[in-house]
Design a protein around this motif. Structure first.
Motif, PDB file in Angstrom:
ATOM      1  N   UNK A  38       0.835  -1.220   0.000  1.00  0.00           N
ATOM      2  CA  UNK A  38       0.000   0.000   0.000  1.00  0.00           C
ATOM      3  C   UNK A  38       0.864   1.262   0.000  1.00  0.00           C
ATOM      4  N   UNK A  39       2.026   1.177   0.671  1.00  0.00           N
ATOM      5  CA  UNK A  39       2.864   2.365   0.795  1.00  0.00           C
ATOM      6  C   UNK A  39       3.363   2.834  -0.570  1.00  0.00           C
ATOM      7  N   UNK A  40       3.461   1.867  -1.516  1.00  0.00           N
ATOM      8  CA  UNK A  40       3.910   2.237  -2.872  1.00  0.00           C
ATOM      9  C   UNK A  40       2.888   3.155  -3.543  1.00  0.00           C
ATOM     10  N   UNK A  41       1.585   2.898  -3.251  1.00  0.00           N
ATOM     11  CA  UNK A  41       0.535   3.717  -3.883  1.00  0.00           C
ATOM     12  C   UNK A  41       0.511   5.148  -3.341  1.00  0.00           C
ATOM     13  N   UNK A  42       1.020   5.327  -2.115  1.00  0.00           N
ATOM     14  CA  UNK A  42       0.883   6.655  -1.494  1.00  0.00           C
ATOM     15  C   UNK A  42       2.231   7.332  -1.240  1.00  0.00           C
ATOM     16  N   UNK A  43       3.308   6.652  -1.629  1.00  0.00           N
ATOM     17  CA  UNK A  43       4.623   7.274  -1.499  1.00  0.00           C
ATOM     18  C   UNK A  43       5.188   7.298  -0.085  1.00  0.00           C
ATOM     19  N   UNK A  44       4.823   6.343   0.740  1.00  0.00           N
ATOM     20  CA  UNK A  44       5.470   6.202   2.053  1.00  0.00           C
ATOM     21  C   UNK A  44       6.655   5.253   1.892  1.00  0.00           C
ATOM     22  N   UNK A  45       7.660   5.377   2.779  1.00  0.00           N
ATOM     23  CA  UNK A  45       8.828   4.490   2.719  1.00  0.00           C
ATOM     24  C   UNK A  45       8.702   3.382   3.763  1.00  0.00           C
ATOM     25  N   UNK A  46       8.508   2.126   3.313  1.00  0.00           N
ATOM     26  CA  UNK A  46       8.301   1.016   4.256  1.00  0.00           C
ATOM     27  C   UNK A  46       9.511   0.760   5.159  1.00  0.00           C
ATOM     28  N   UNK A  47      10.682   1.330   4.810  1.00  0.00           N
ATOM     29  CA  UNK A  47      11.836   1.129   5.698  1.00  0.00           C
ATOM     30  C   UNK A  47      11.775   2.109   6.863  1.00  0.00           C
ATOM     31  N   UNK A  48      10.987   3.172   6.694  1.00  0.00           N
ATOM     32  CA  UNK A  48      10.884   4.202   7.733  1.00  0.00           C
ATOM     33  C   UNK A  48       9.734   3.973   8.697  1.00  0.00           C
ATOM     34  N   UNK A  49       8.579   3.512   8.133  1.00  0.00           N
ATOM     35  CA  UNK A  49       7.360   3.420   8.954  1.00  0.00           C
ATOM     36  C   UNK A  49       6.711   2.051   8.840  1.00  0.00           C
ATOM     37  N   UNK A  50       5.880   1.753   9.823  1.00  0.00           N
ATOM     38  CA  UNK A  50       5.043   0.552   9.755  1.00  0.00           C
ATOM     39  C   UNK A  50       3.707   0.904  10.393  1.00  0.00           C
ATOM     40  N   UNK A  51       2.729   0.019  10.228  1.00  0.00           N
ATOM     41  CA  UNK A  51       1.425   0.385  10.780  1.00  0.00           C
ATOM     42  C   UNK A  51       0.474  -0.779  10.886  1.00  0.00           C
ATOM     43  N   UNK A  52      -0.649  -0.513  11.516  1.00  0.00           N
ATOM     44  CA  UNK A  52      -1.715  -1.511  11.549  1.00  0.00           C
ATOM     45  C   UNK A  52      -3.036  -0.843  11.188  1.00  0.00           C
ATOM     46  N   UNK A  53      -3.996  -1.684  10.825  1.00  0.00           N
ATOM     47  CA  UNK A  53      -5.318  -1.168  10.445  1.00  0.00           C
ATOM     48  C   UNK A  53      -6.369  -2.123  10.959  1.00  0.00           C
ATOM     49  N   UNK A  54      -7.579  -1.621  11.049  1.00  0.00           N
ATOM     50  CA  UNK A  54      -8.690  -2.492  11.438  1.00  0.00           C
ATOM     51  C   UNK A  54      -9.992  -1.937  10.873  1.00  0.00           C
ATOM     52  N   UNK A  55     -10.966  -2.814  10.728  1.00  0.00           N
ATOM     53  CA  UNK A  55     -12.283  -2.396  10.237  1.00  0.00           C
ATOM     54  C   UNK A  55     -13.343  -3.056  11.096  1.00  0.00           C
ATOM     55  N   UNK A  56     -14.173  -2.211  11.712  1.00  0.00           N
ATOM     56  CA  UNK A  56     -15.123  -2.683  12.715  1.00  0.00           C
ATOM     57  C   UNK A  56     -16.546  -2.460  12.207  1.00  0.00           C
ATOM     58  N   UNK A  57     -17.381  -3.493  12.280  1.00  0.00           N
ATOM     59  CA  UNK A  57     -18.780  -3.340  11.892  1.00  0.00           C
ATOM     60  C   UNK A  57     -19.577  -2.717  13.031  1.00  0.00           C
ATOM     61  N   UNK A  58     -20.128  -1.507  12.779  1.00  0.00           N
ATOM     62  CA  UNK A  58     -20.843  -0.792  13.843  1.00  0.00           C
ATOM     63  C   UNK A  58     -22.149  -1.500  14.202  1.00  0.00           C
ATOM     64  N   UNK A  59     -22.885  -1.937  13.152  1.00  0.00           N
ATOM     65  CA  UNK A  59     -24.162  -2.623  13.380  1.00  0.00           C
ATOM     66  C   UNK A  59     -23.921  -3.886  14.196  1.00  0.00           C
TER      67      UNK A  59
END
Ligand code: DAH
Length: 337
Positions: free
Chosen positions: A290-311
């Protein structure tokens, strides 16, 4: 004879005037007794017709009857007029207590969504939003779903035009946010989402809250810590979570996050189908692709994500048996929350 007819007309006129002028029921009753009572002026006059010579009686009788009819009708009208004024006065009674208008409230979904966002805001996240009509690029391609790849089948989509669709998840907001901001990124994105799904736990329109953290040195321990803090705050302070291996194109590794069953606490029951756990959300470490699509450097940063169903979260928290209760607008249901 003509004297009697004149008398009839003059008494009738006096009666009509008295009835029209009566300001209240007492005045009106007094006037009625005066003209139409058993000893009233018009009654007596009518009676006196019988004492006239036979040849005069028909004409005088007719005149007297007409006068009686007109006068009685005028009395009836006056009665109605006074009753109406009375009820108008009652309608204007300024001493009556005010009428209470029902006050509305936030829908359970809006409230749950706000509550979820507030928990994450306390943990350092900012709330952002993205469009519901989304492009194929943000909904799929930049999230590492290649065109024609079977992973797209997981999310059957409602297309509204060429490469334009109702977003199937809030994950496109990850890309939109990363395009606009440099790390550190700590955001949650609440909103409506759409899929070709329809049963007692799925609705074609539903709600998600997306989360994304991209920063220096973020690990899976951060993911678990943040989501555990969320679960204990949203459900109850002793809510346990567990991570189960899973797959999403935009995270690597990916994990489903389960919470200990809200009904049995983990022993196993009908709600959790004996497993002791309930599926709550999807998550994972942001796939460096994903970082390639947005121009972030994967050697510099890392991250996590989540998606929660409200209903889903609301159904678990409040023990709802059918997602449709949330969308039928039945006040008997909605007023309970
Ligand atoms: N977008 C996924 C879905 O709707 C849920 C999800 C899974 C979101 C993993 C994430 C994630 O951000 O990391 O099925």
């Amino acid at each position: 004879m003509s004297g009697l007819l004149e008398k009839i007309v003059s008494i009738q006129n006096s009666a009509l005037q008295a009835f029209n002028q009566a300001a209240n029921s007492q005045d009106l009753e007094k006037a009625r007794v005066e003209f139409l009572g058993t000893k009233g002026r018009l009654t007596e006059l009518t009676r006196s017709v019988g004492t006239l010579p036979a040849e005069e009686r028909p004409q005088a009788g007719q005149a007297a009857n007409e006068a009686l009819k007109t006068t009685k009708a005028a009395h009836q009208k006056a009665l109605e007029r006074i009753a109406e004024t009375k009820s108008q006065k009652a309608a204007l009674d300024v001493t009556l207590p005010g009428r209470r208008r029902p006050v509305g409230r936030q829908h359970l979904i809006s409230r749950t969504m706000t509550e979820i966002c507030e928990i994450f805001e306390r943990l350092g996240f900012t709330v952002v939003e993205g469009p519901e009509v989304e492009t194929d690029y943000y909904n799929f391609e930049a999230l590492n779903f290649p065109a024609d790849h079977p992973s797209r089948d997981m999310q059957e989509t409602l297309f509204v035009g060429n490469k334009l669709l109702l977003r199937t998840h809030t994950s496109p907001v990850q890309i939109r946010t990363m395009e606009k901001r440099r790390p550190p990124v700590w955001i949650v994105a609440p909103g409506k989402t759409y899929r070709r799904d329809d049963d007692i736990t799925h609705s074609p329109m539903f709600h998600q809250v997306e989360g994304l953290v991209v920063d220096k040195g973020i690990t899976m321990a951060d993911l678990k810590g943040i989501l555990s803090a969320f679960a204990t705050s949203f459900f109850s302070p002793d809510t346990a979570i567990r991570l189960r291996p899973s797959f999403f194109p935009f995270t690597e590794p990916s994990a489903e996050v389960d919470i200990a069953c809200v009904l049995c606490g983990g022993r196993g029951c009908r709600l959790c189908k004996g497993s002791g756990w309930l599926e709550l959300l999807g998550s994972g470490m942001v796939d460096p692709a994903l970082y390639k699509f947005v121009g972030y450097d994967p050697r510099e940063v890392s991250g996590f994500a989540f998606g929660l169903g409200v209903d889903r979260a609301a159904m678990l928290k409040y023990g709802l048996s059918n997602i449709r209760h949330l969308y039928e607008g039945d006040l008997r249901f909605l007023e309970q929350f």
